[in-house]
Design a protein around this motif. Structure first.
Motif, PDB file in Angstrom:
ATOM      1  N   ASP A  87       0.829  -1.207   0.000  1.00 48.04           N
ATOM      2  CA  ASP A  87       0.000   0.000   0.000  1.00 48.04           C
ATOM      3  C   ASP A  87       0.864   1.257   0.000  1.00 48.04           C
ATOM      4  O   ASP A  87       0.604   2.211  -0.748  1.00 48.04           O
ATOM      5  CB  ASP A  87      -0.907   0.019   1.241  1.00 48.04           C
ATOM      6  N   MET A  88       1.868   1.277   0.847  1.00 49.45           N
ATOM      7  CA  MET A  88       2.769   2.426   0.946  1.00 49.45           C
ATOM      8  C   MET A  88       3.465   2.690  -0.382  1.00 49.45           C
ATOM      9  O   MET A  88       3.492   3.828  -0.877  1.00 49.45           O
ATOM     10  CB  MET A  88       3.813   2.180   2.039  1.00 49.45           C
ATOM     11  N   LEU A  89       4.035   1.650  -0.973  1.00 53.20           N
ATOM     12  CA  LEU A  89       4.785   1.810  -2.218  1.00 53.20           C
ATOM     13  C   LEU A  89       3.896   2.317  -3.345  1.00 53.20           C
ATOM     14  O   LEU A  89       4.261   3.254  -4.069  1.00 53.20           O
ATOM     15  CB  LEU A  89       5.433   0.492  -2.614  1.00 53.20           C
ATOM     16  N   PHE A  90       2.727   1.713  -3.494  1.00 55.85           N
ATOM     17  CA  PHE A  90       1.873   2.084  -4.618  1.00 55.85           C
ATOM     18  C   PHE A  90       1.251   3.468  -4.419  1.00 55.85           C
ATOM     19  O   PHE A  90       0.969   4.156  -5.403  1.00 55.85           O
ATOM     20  CB  PHE A  90       0.823   1.008  -4.878  1.00 55.85           C
ATOM     21  N   LYS A  91       1.056   3.885  -3.179  1.00 55.01           N
ATOM     22  CA  LYS A  91       0.604   5.253  -2.955  1.00 55.01           C
ATOM     23  C   LYS A  91       1.709   6.243  -3.310  1.00 55.01           C
ATOM     24  O   LYS A  91       1.445   7.287  -3.925  1.00 55.01           O
ATOM     25  CB  LYS A  91       0.164   5.457  -1.508  1.00 55.01           C
ATOM     26  N   GLU A  92       2.939   5.912  -2.958  1.00 52.94           N
ATOM     27  CA  GLU A  92       4.055   6.782  -3.324  1.00 52.94           C
ATOM     28  C   GLU A  92       4.203   6.853  -4.842  1.00 52.94           C
ATOM     29  O   GLU A  92       4.440   7.916  -5.409  1.00 52.94           O
ATOM     30  CB  GLU A  92       5.345   6.286  -2.673  1.00 52.94           C
ATOM     31  N   ARG A  93       4.059   5.719  -5.522  1.00 54.05           N
ATOM     32  CA  ARG A  93       4.096   5.723  -6.983  1.00 54.05           C
ATOM     33  C   ARG A  93       2.964   6.583  -7.534  1.00 54.05           C
ATOM     34  O   ARG A  93       3.157   7.356  -8.484  1.00 54.05           O
ATOM     35  CB  ARG A  93       3.972   4.297  -7.530  1.00 54.05           C
ATOM     36  N   ALA A  94       1.766   6.474  -6.949  1.00 51.02           N
ATOM     37  CA  ALA A  94       0.615   7.246  -7.437  1.00 51.02           C
ATOM     38  C   ALA A  94       0.864   8.747  -7.314  1.00 51.02           C
ATOM     39  O   ALA A  94       0.474   9.522  -8.195  1.00 51.02           O
ATOM     40  CB  ALA A  94      -0.643   6.843  -6.667  1.00 51.02           C
TER      41      ALA A  94
ATOM     42  N   GLY B 112      -1.890   1.037 -15.232  1.00 44.41           N
ATOM     43  CA  GLY B 112      -1.028  -0.136 -15.242  1.00 44.41           C
ATOM     44  C   GLY B 112      -0.719  -0.624 -13.843  1.00 44.41           C
ATOM     45  O   GLY B 112      -0.672  -1.835 -13.582  1.00 44.41           O
ATOM     46  N   ASP B 113      -0.505   0.305 -12.912  1.00 49.45           N
ATOM     47  CA  ASP B 113      -0.238  -0.073 -11.519  1.00 49.45           C
ATOM     48  C   ASP B 113      -1.460  -0.721 -10.878  1.00 49.45           C
ATOM     49  O   ASP B 113      -1.335  -1.686 -10.104  1.00 49.45           O
ATOM     50  CB  ASP B 113       0.186   1.150 -10.711  1.00 49.45           C
ATOM     51  N   MET B 114      -2.638  -0.200 -11.143  1.00 48.94           N
ATOM     52  CA  MET B 114      -3.852  -0.786 -10.577  1.00 48.94           C
ATOM     53  C   MET B 114      -4.057  -2.209 -11.093  1.00 48.94           C
ATOM     54  O   MET B 114      -4.429  -3.117 -10.329  1.00 48.94           O
ATOM     55  CB  MET B 114      -5.055   0.096 -10.901  1.00 48.94           C
ATOM     56  N   ARG B 115      -3.783  -2.421 -12.355  1.00 48.52           N
ATOM     57  CA  ARG B 115      -3.884  -3.769 -12.912  1.00 48.52           C
ATOM     58  C   ARG B 115      -2.824  -4.683 -12.307  1.00 48.52           C
ATOM     59  O   ARG B 115      -3.082  -5.869 -12.044  1.00 48.52           O
ATOM     60  CB  ARG B 115      -3.754  -3.720 -14.433  1.00 48.52           C
ATOM     61  N   ARG B 116      -1.629  -4.155 -12.042  1.00 44.93           N
ATOM     62  CA  ARG B 116      -0.580  -4.973 -11.430  1.00 44.93           C
ATOM     63  C   ARG B 116      -0.934  -5.369 -10.001  1.00 44.93           C
ATOM     64  O   ARG B 116      -0.567  -6.460  -9.532  1.00 44.93           O
ATOM     65  CB  ARG B 116       0.766  -4.229 -11.447  1.00 44.93           C
ATOM     66  N   LEU B 117      -1.607  -4.474  -9.285  1.00 39.45           N
ATOM     67  CA  LEU B 117      -2.027  -4.817  -7.927  1.00 39.45           C
ATOM     68  C   LEU B 117      -2.921  -6.060  -7.925  1.00 39.45           C
ATOM     69  O   LEU B 117      -2.859  -6.879  -6.996  1.00 39.45           O
ATOM     70  CB  LEU B 117      -2.766  -3.640  -7.292  1.00 39.45           C
ATOM     71  N   ILE B 118      -3.721  -6.207  -8.956  1.00 38.98           N
ATOM     72  CA  ILE B 118      -4.579  -7.391  -9.073  1.00 38.98           C
ATOM     73  C   ILE B 118      -3.764  -8.584  -9.575  1.00 38.98           C
ATOM     74  O   ILE B 118      -3.792  -9.674  -8.979  1.00 38.98           O
ATOM     75  CB  ILE B 118      -5.751  -7.103 -10.033  1.00 38.98           C
ATOM     76  N   ARG B 119      -3.033  -8.373 -10.651  1.00 35.39           N
ATOM     77  CA  ARG B 119      -2.343  -9.467 -11.342  1.00 35.39           C
ATOM     78  C   ARG B 119      -1.141 -10.014 -10.562  1.00 35.39           C
ATOM     79  O   ARG B 119      -0.914 -11.230 -10.502  1.00 35.39           O
ATOM     80  CB  ARG B 119      -1.908  -8.960 -12.724  1.00 35.39           C
ATOM     81  N   GLN B 120      -0.363  -9.105  -9.963  1.00 40.79           N
ATOM     82  CA  GLN B 120       0.891  -9.517  -9.337  1.00 40.79           C
ATOM     83  C   GLN B 120       0.812  -9.611  -7.816  1.00 40.79           C
ATOM     84  O   GLN B 120       1.583 -10.360  -7.217  1.00 40.79           O
ATOM     85  CB  GLN B 120       2.007  -8.539  -9.733  1.00 40.79           C
ATOM     86  N   TYR B 121      -0.100  -8.854  -7.218  1.00 41.93           N
ATOM     87  CA  TYR B 121      -0.147  -8.804  -5.757  1.00 41.93           C
ATOM     88  C   TYR B 121      -1.421  -9.417  -5.176  1.00 41.93           C
ATOM     89  O   TYR B 121      -1.630  -9.360  -3.961  1.00 41.93           O
ATOM     90  CB  TYR B 121       0.020  -7.362  -5.278  1.00 41.93           C
ATOM     91  N   GLY B 122      -2.253  -9.982  -6.026  1.00 41.32           N
ATOM     92  CA  GLY B 122      -3.393 -10.747  -5.552  1.00 41.32           C
ATOM     93  C   GLY B 122      -4.537  -9.945  -4.983  1.00 41.32           C
ATOM     94  O   GLY B 122      -5.402 -10.506  -4.287  1.00 41.32           O
ATOM     95  N   ARG B 123      -4.586  -8.645  -5.266  1.00 40.67           N
ATOM     96  CA  ARG B 123      -5.697  -7.843  -4.752  1.00 40.67           C
ATOM     97  C   ARG B 123      -6.957  -8.121  -5.589  1.00 40.67           C
ATOM     98  O   ARG B 123      -6.878  -8.406  -6.789  1.00 40.67           O
ATOM     99  CB  ARG B 123      -5.362  -6.351  -4.811  1.00 40.67           C
ATOM    100  N   ALA B 124      -8.104  -7.996  -4.963  1.00 40.02           N
ATOM    101  CA  ALA B 124      -9.375  -8.121  -5.685  1.00 40.02           C
ATOM    102  C   ALA B 124      -9.668  -6.814  -6.413  1.00 40.02           C
ATOM    103  O   ALA B 124      -9.388  -5.721  -5.898  1.00 40.02           O
ATOM    104  CB  ALA B 124     -10.507  -8.443  -4.708  1.00 40.02           C
ATOM    105  N   ALA B 125     -10.234  -6.915  -7.611  1.00 41.75           N
ATOM    106  CA  ALA B 125     -10.515  -5.717  -8.415  1.00 41.75           C
ATOM    107  C   ALA B 125     -11.400  -4.731  -7.669  1.00 41.75           C
ATOM    108  O   ALA B 125     -11.217  -3.509  -7.781  1.00 41.75           O
ATOM    109  CB  ALA B 125     -11.155  -6.116  -9.737  1.00 41.75           C
TER     110      ALA B 125
END
Length: 440
Positions: free
Chosen positions: A366-373, A384-397
């Motif tokens: 969460d911290m890293l992706f907020k900093e990226r945002a 692309g980051d939001m899609r990676r959160l689902i694809r690579q980090y297992g988050r639900a859409a």
């Protein structure tokens, strides 16, 4: 005699042009001609990325959580509402067509450049730049669109050659190869840094974190590759400004969109996400007192395609993933890296340090992706980051993308889209039958 002259004047030869809006490349020859083609293709890319009111930055921000639309046209508000259709046309066509035009133009110029240009350092650096920009267009298709994008081309004689639909993985492979060619031809530091960041971005999208960090290890934090805009013509204007800054614009910067969106518009203002309150009214005439983004404040405002900040963020993500399942040592290291970037990333404007290192891997992500945002706000990275959160980090859409009721479309609720859709006009390609899938 008059009848004879009349018949001659109506020759059907004048109407036998197969593609009247395409100039065959053979008509523009030599080194100077290729430079002309290169300049046109570069401008096409700028338009596709950060120009017009529906460029890649705006369109992907609209589907993601950076931008919301106050438009009354279904093509824009259905994209914002995660409920788009290939049949809507309009802005859906514009974004896709502009990006395809830029990609095909770059591919065509590269062939000509190799054939007629010398192998001097300057010519090789320009060739490297062309490969890198082509690689970015391919990356954008993979990050932004559903699976199944075809890459067609216009041959040197003006004939149209239809491409096969490509899976998202195949598009990333294409993009990676383009970046490899860019790296192989780069002699100057600027072009090597551009290609290195482009290559690392693809590797990150492919989940190859360590390789991505290695790719950008030599990129200085101060590096920026900047695209210029101008007030000379409307085509050259900054499209993010056009879309979100003046009164009556069709888009508006968002914050906490649909419950899950990042809180971008904080007080006091974070210098990475500059904004001000305003009395601005949206295109619909009913959305009032809209906040105004202050990142692109003029029609001629430049746009950054890649920079050293992104390189450091890629290294931070690689460190976060250095140990399977994560470790506290890695989380602490990433925390320190991000705070260093806050202190030094904007010259003369340090950002307050985050107070405590996260103690779980989920919190660290969460911290890293907020900093990226925040660092990469309105630069075409967020979808692309939001899609990676689902694809690579297992988050639900439904924990990543906006959900619930739409702020500027009372009565409308968000759908389930996580990708932009390939528009109906691509069905002119007999090999194309629609998206292969719309997975993240």
């Amino acid at each position: 005699m008059a009848a004879a002259l009349s018949a001659a004047g109506c020759s059907s030869d004048l109407l036998t042009v197969a593609t009247p809006d395409v100039i065959a490349e053979s008509a523009i020859g030599g080194s100077l001609g290729v430079t002309t083609l290169r300049n046109g293709a570069m401008q096409d890319f700028i338009v596709a990325y950060s120009g017009t009111q529906d460029g890649f930055i705006v369109a992907t921000g609209n589907l993601g959580d950076e931008i919301q639309t106050t438009d009354t046209f279904a093509d824009r508000y259905n994209t914002d509402g995660r409920n788009s259709s290939e049949l809507l046309g309009g802005a859906i066509n514009s974004t896709y067509n502009q990006l395809q035009l830029a990609r095909a133009g770059m591919a065509s110029v590269i062939e000509k450049w190799v054939a007629v240009k010398p192998t001097t350092s300057a010519a090789k650096d320009s060739l490297s730049e062309l490969y890198a920009i082509r690689g970015f267009t391919e990356t954008f298709f993979a990050e932004g669109y559903c699976s199944g994008v075809p890459f067609s081309k216009v041959a040197a004689n003006g004939d149209f050659v239809f491409g096969d639909p490509l899976t998202t993985a195949q598009v990333y492979t294409r993009a990676s190869a383009s970046m490899d060619s860019a790296l192989a031809n780069a002699t100057g530091a600027t072009y090597r840094s551009l290609a290195s960041i482009g290559k690392a971005r693809v590797l990150l999208d492919q989940g190859q974190y360590a390789a991505a960090a290695t790719a950008v290890s030599a990129v200085p934090t101060s590096f920026k590759y900047i695209l210029s805009h101008s007030i000379a013509t409307t085509r050259q204007n900054n499209g993010i400004w056009n879309a979100s800054y003046p009164a009556g614009s069709r888009y508006n910067v968002g914050t906490k969109e649909g419950t899950n969106g990042i809180d971008y518009l904080v007080t006091p203002v974070d210098p990475r996400v500059p904004w001000t309150p305003s009395t601005r009214t949206g295109f619909d005439g009913t959305s009032r007192n809209l906040p105004r983004q202050e990142k692109y404040t003029a029609q001629a405002a430049p746009a950054v395609l890649a920079d050293g900040i992104e390189a450091r963020l890629i290294e931070a993500e690689a460190r976060l993933n250095a140990t399977s399942g994560g470790s506290q040592a890695d989380r602490d290291a990433v925390f320190a890296l991000l705070n260093t970037l806050r202190a030094t990333g904007i010259s003369g404007t340090p950002i307050a340090a985050m107070p405590a290192s996260p103690t779980t891997q989920a919190a660290a992500v969460d911290m890293l992706f907020k900093e990226r945002a925040y660092w990469l706000w309105l630069t075409g990275h967020r979808l692309g980051d939001m899609r990676r959160l689902i694809r690579q980090y297992g988050r639900a859409a439904n924990t990543v993308f906006p959900v619930g009721g739409m702020l500027y479309r009372p009565g409308n609720s968000y759908g389930n889209d996580v990708t932009l859709v390939i528009p109906f006009n691509e069905r002119n390609n007999p090999k194309f039958g629609g998206c292969l899938d719309r997975n993240p």
